[in-house]
Design a protein around this motif. Structure first.
Motif, PDB file in Angstrom:
ATOM      1  N   GLY A 134       0.811  -1.210   0.000  1.00 45.11           N
ATOM      2  CA  GLY A 134       0.000   0.000   0.000  1.00 45.11           C
ATOM      3  C   GLY A 134       0.845   1.260   0.000  1.00 45.11           C
ATOM      4  N   GLY A 154      -8.156   0.620   3.732  1.00 46.41           N
ATOM      5  CA  GLY A 154      -8.596   0.738   2.339  1.00 46.41           C
ATOM      6  C   GLY A 154      -8.302  -0.479   1.492  1.00 46.41           C
ATOM      7  N   ARG A 199      -7.968   1.312  -2.043  1.00 47.09           N
ATOM      8  CA  ARG A 199      -6.534   1.643  -1.945  1.00 47.09           C
ATOM      9  C   ARG A 199      -5.666   0.490  -2.431  1.00 47.09           C
ATOM     10  NH1 ARG A 199      -2.619   1.779   2.853  1.00 47.09           N
ATOM     11  NH2 ARG A 199      -0.959   3.187   2.177  1.00 47.09           N
TER      12      ARG A 199
END
Length: 249
Positions: free
Chosen positions: A59, A105, A137
């Motif tokens: 991420g 996310g 995300r």
């Protein structure tokens, strides 16, 4: 996925290209535990911690898709005690980690033959997928009870059934249509496949999807995998010349 253009992208001019999709064969839990004189179960638990680090690193790096090989179709042949530990760890993860994934996310999806899991575990998987379905995300795919040959055979059977019903003209079948019958339908192919533990093979993982993937074989055992190793693999990827079978101009 169309291989005519490289899906990896950088966040700005002069910055390294980041793979859109990274897949990881998480290998070495057993050897990590045995090297320390610990039960194999503790190796799997340490591996779960490494997965948390990998998700966070992906991420932060801007990777959009992360697929991890957590439990293969062949793993059912392992000792019953180890299989029980693995499925118990999965149950714990689904009960305690999904809220954290959603907060970060992360959208969770499971690929593989979930029918081999019990009803309770299948319900937990479905609930986790539903609870994270709106997150954007990072897309996290967890391969459970997964084997690429089984996946391709299942797709071939589905194509045959569609042709038998008259819903598909076999003469019109192309790669894009066939991909729609795979477990990864609608997902980009992996740009980079990482395998830990020093082994250099795919082990029946994403055989169709890996056609043009780059590979990083790392000597580290999976429980010791961290953001440093993940980013080193991304740095290596950034130096690759990806031609998809074509010559350079």
């Amino acid at each position: 996925m169309d291989g005519s253009a490289d899906p990896a992208r950088g966040s700005g001019t002069g910055q390294r290209p980041v793979p859109c999709h990274v897949a990881i064969i998480m290998d070495g839990n057993r050897r990590w535990a045995e090297a320390r004189g610990l039960p194999v179960a503790l190796g799997h638990r340490a591996g779960a911690e490494a997965l948390r680090r990998a998700i966070r690193a992906a991420g932060e790096a801007g990777v959009q898709w992360l697929t991890v090989f957590a439990f293969s179709s062949e793993n059912w042949r392992r000792p019953a005690e180890e299989v029980q530990e693995l499925t118990g760890l999965l149950r714990f993860y689904l009960n305690h980690e999904v809220k954290a994934l959603a907060k970060e996310g992360v959208r969770l999806r499971v690929i593989g033959d979930r029918c081999r899991f019990g009803e309770e575990l299948r319900a937990l998987i479905e609930r986790a997928e539903a609870d994270t379905a709106s997150k954007t995300r990072l897309n996290l795919n967890v391969a459970l009870s997964y084997g690429a040959r089984d996946e391709i055979l299942a797709a071939a059977r589905a194509v045959a059934e569609a042709a038998k019903r008259g819903a598909l003209d076999p003469a019109a079948l192309d790669e894009a249509t066939f991909e729609g019958f795979l477990a990864t339908a609608g997902m980009p192919d992996p740009d980079l496949i990482i395998r830990t533990s020093g082994e250099q093979r795919l082990s029946n993982f994403l055989l169709w999807q890996a056609a043009y993937a780059e590979f990083a074989f790392l000597p580290v055992l999976w429980p010791d995998f961290d953001a440093e190793q993940f980013n080193a693999a991304l740095e290596s990827f950034a130096t690759r010349d990806r031609r998809y079978g074509a010559r350079n101009p």
